[in-house]
Design a protein around this motif. Structure first.
Motif, PDB file in Angstrom:
ATOM      1  N   MET B  18      30.256 -26.457  21.994  1.00 22.13           N
ATOM      2  CA  MET B  18      31.435 -26.039  22.766  1.00 22.13           C
ATOM      3  C   MET B  18      32.212 -24.942  22.037  1.00 22.13           C
ATOM      4  O   MET B  18      32.777 -24.040  22.668  1.00 22.13           O
ATOM      5  CB  MET B  18      32.312 -27.251  23.050  1.00 22.13           C
ATOM      6  CG  MET B  18      31.609 -28.244  23.998  1.00 22.13           C
ATOM      7  SD  MET B  18      32.621 -29.663  24.493  1.00 22.13           S
ATOM      8  CE  MET B  18      32.527 -30.710  23.033  1.00 22.13           C
ATOM      9  N   ARG B  22      33.458 -20.742  22.953  1.00 21.75           N
ATOM     10  CA  ARG B  22      34.813 -20.196  22.818  1.00 21.75           C
ATOM     11  C   ARG B  22      34.846 -18.915  21.996  1.00 21.75           C
ATOM     12  O   ARG B  22      35.894 -18.301  21.853  1.00 21.75           O
ATOM     13  CB  ARG B  22      35.719 -21.224  22.138  1.00 21.75           C
ATOM     14  CG  ARG B  22      36.043 -22.409  23.024  1.00 21.75           C
ATOM     15  CD  ARG B  22      36.709 -23.504  22.216  1.00 21.75           C
ATOM     16  NE  ARG B  22      37.121 -24.590  23.085  1.00 21.75           N
ATOM     17  CZ  ARG B  22      38.343 -24.725  23.593  1.00 21.75           C
ATOM     18  NH1 ARG B  22      39.284 -23.871  23.290  1.00 21.75           N
ATOM     19  NH2 ARG B  22      38.627 -25.739  24.387  1.00 21.75           N
ATOM     20  N   ASN B  23      33.740 -18.534  21.377  1.00 15.25           N
ATOM     21  CA  ASN B  23      33.706 -17.350  20.519  1.00 15.25           C
ATOM     22  C   ASN B  23      32.785 -16.304  21.143  1.00 15.25           C
ATOM     23  O   ASN B  23      31.563 -16.497  21.187  1.00 15.25           O
ATOM     24  CB  ASN B  23      33.214 -17.733  19.117  1.00 15.25           C
ATOM     25  CG  ASN B  23      34.263 -18.493  18.323  1.00 15.25           C
ATOM     26  OD1 ASN B  23      35.239 -17.911  17.868  1.00 15.25           O
ATOM     27  ND2 ASN B  23      34.075 -19.802  18.173  1.00 15.25           N
ATOM     28  N   GLN B 288      34.832 -26.629  15.163  1.00 20.08           N
ATOM     29  CA  GLN B 288      35.369 -25.268  15.312  1.00 20.08           C
ATOM     30  C   GLN B 288      35.491 -24.579  13.960  1.00 20.08           C
ATOM     31  O   GLN B 288      35.302 -23.370  13.861  1.00 20.08           O
ATOM     32  CB  GLN B 288      36.705 -25.296  16.064  1.00 20.08           C
ATOM     33  CG  GLN B 288      36.495 -25.664  17.517  1.00 20.08           C
ATOM     34  CD  GLN B 288      37.598 -25.240  18.467  1.00 20.08           C
ATOM     35  OE1 GLN B 288      37.481 -25.459  19.656  1.00 20.08           O
ATOM     36  NE2 GLN B 288      38.674 -24.654  17.973  1.00 20.08           N
ATOM     37  N   ALA B 292      33.417 -21.152  12.930  1.00 15.30           N
ATOM     38  CA  ALA B 292      34.100 -19.921  12.513  1.00 15.30           C
ATOM     39  C   ALA B 292      33.418 -19.312  11.286  1.00 15.30           C
ATOM     40  O   ALA B 292      33.311 -18.088  11.159  1.00 15.30           O
ATOM     41  CB  ALA B 292      35.574 -20.206  12.209  1.00 15.30           C
TER      42      ALA B 292
END
Lengths: 332, 332
Positions: B18, B22-23, B288, B292
């Motif tokens: 997920m 988002r990136n 997340q 990153a």
């Protein structure tokens, strides 16, 4: 030992001197100033003081690993850093956000030519708050990171705004306290990623000592309409005596936070990151941050690196006094 | 685009999937699992699923920039990372603090030989809290940085302690909430840099579903005396029905803070740094963070770097999706 030259001996310069004493791996090699006689009176015989204008004549005798630029006025740095970086790796706290990209490239060119490291725009903000903004945005994609200042009931002292008040005719002395607007922080925490104007986030409280015969009403109007500094904000002006100002509003306390709220996963679970600093003395805390990065400058120099760097380019391990093994065993 | 291979498809693996969505600069290239048939049922046709045991046979067809290891059990990583790092740069969340130095050197040797980057022990703690501890200690020399978990009234769900409860005979299901002891946080904030035992900082609250006929009193005694997990803490045990557990204690909420208090200057002005995270879902937030750092792995690889890295070795600019110019203009 990391040998540090302090350039400029105001509140931040004195803070760096005290910060060096707190770090067992650092030593003060000297202080350079535009007014060396004034500094000599203040520091006595124990510290060597140099005239910054004469740097070309003494730099060979002063083998500093890094010069920390503590220029009283931040606007000095755009002139000072490119000069001093010819002789030493430098750290400065250039804080004009809008001119920062231009300043980076100017310093980078100088530092590349000089073959030296130059860490720019270090301190609280720009500085450690910049770092936290970037990390929070990377961890919470799509969120924004907001900075709020003056969280406590007294707010935080803004030197820049205090200076702005003192430029007004009829103002003898003044101090300005910034207050964060609590409702705005709550909106950010709630994950709304709101669009704010400056005045939505902070209000400004002024304590002003008038000169004899000055017109309070006129000065109040002049303050409230000052572009950039006060016009965009809800501003209150209080008139006090010099004694009151000196007694109730002494020191340089400040506090603030970076807040970023986003979500995770497909069900949009909430995610909130907050970074808070509370300083009894803003210039001393800024000085401790500048001083910690002297380690990074020495390490980068030892690696043969050169050019301009910001806090975003420097790993945490370069800033720590601990060895790799100590970091792995104690701090991870 | 940064091409990511997910290894292991539990809560964190799903979180990484997920997070990739988002990136905008990342894409999922596939999922590797020990139970590929189970994963295929879950993700459908849209995602390619591979058998991790067969990696030598398919890695050439799967050009991932980084493999993010999301092993269900953290103890898997000590075996998995050295194998997978032969084929791909890796990111893992190895979280056994006491074995961390040994693990770093094991992985470093493998990664050096393979000529690949391997970022170990990433996530919340070890991970972003480690980074904040190191920075706070560097900015406030002489202070200690403390970690507290479960700040809110409900506390935070500890997966490890919940698993420990479920190993007890007669326990059908269980969840454990960690609570920070408020008075301990206040002592740290007051700058006392106290010596704490584990039980001074946190208490533990258990919600347990018994199997039919299990002896509640005996199980309570067994929980409270479990070494490491519960014996050092004030522990409360509540018995609930499966329905209650499923309804009132669902999800993976957690929160916590790093707190460091010290002083600045010679007059010992107070200085306080606090970093808070509040996660609706701990595994998704961890995911997340892992995701990153895929950017950092790609950048380090492009520079020809190899070996083991921790979060302490990686500059913030390597983690951000923004360019240098964007960072200078918007984030400093």
């Amino acid at each position: 030992m990391i040998k540090i030259l302090i350039v400029g001996y105001g509140n931040v310069g004195r803070g760096v001197q005290m910060a060096i004493e707190r770090n067992a791996d650092m030593e003060l090699i000297g202080i350079a100033s535009r007014t060396p006689e004034r500094v000599k009176k203040s520091v006595g015989e124990a510290v060597k003081v140099y005239d910054i204008k004469e740097i070309a004549n003494w730099y060979k005798d002063v083998p500093a690993d890094v010069a920390i630029l503590c220029g009283g006025s931040k606007s000095d740095l755009a002139q000072q850093t490119p000069v001093i970086n010819q002789y030493y790796p430098t750290i400065d706290s250039f804080d004009n956000h809008s001119q920062l990209p231009e300043y980076f490239h100017l310093v980078d060119e100088v530092a590349q030519k000089a073959g030296k490291v130059s860490v720019i725009s270090l301190g609280w903000d720009p500085g450690i708050f910049s770092l936290e903004r970037v990390l929070a945005n990377a961890y919470l994609p799509g969120s924004r990171a907001y900075g709020f200042y003056g969280l406590g009931p007294k707010g935080g002292l803004s030197m820049g705004h205090s200076d702005a008040l003192r430029t007004i005719k009829g103002v003898k002395d003044a101090r300005q306290y910034t207050h964060a607007i609590t409702e705005a922080i709550d909106e950010v925490r709630a994950g709304k990623n709101p669009e704010f104007s400056a005045g939505d986030m902070h209000s400004r409280e002024c304590f002003v000592v008038l000169e004899d015969g000055a017109d309070a009403e006129k000065i109040t109007a002049e303050i409230k309409s000052m572009p950039g500094y006060f016009a965009p904000y809800k501003t209150t002006v209080n008139f006090v005596t010099q004694e009151e100002l000196d007694e109730k509003f002494k020191g340089f306390p400040h506090d603030g936070c970076v807040v970023a709220a986003g979500t995770t996963g497909s069900a949009n679970n909430s995610a909130l990151i907050e970074y808070h600093c509370t300083w009894g003395s803003n210039p001393e805390a800024t000085a401790q941050v500048l001083t910690a990065y002297a380690r990074a400058v020495k390490k980068l120099t030892a690696e043969g690196r050169k050019g301009a760097f910001t806090i975003l380019d420097i790993p945490a391990s370069y800033v720590s006094p601990l060895t790799r093994e100590e970091l792995l065993a104690k701090m991870m």
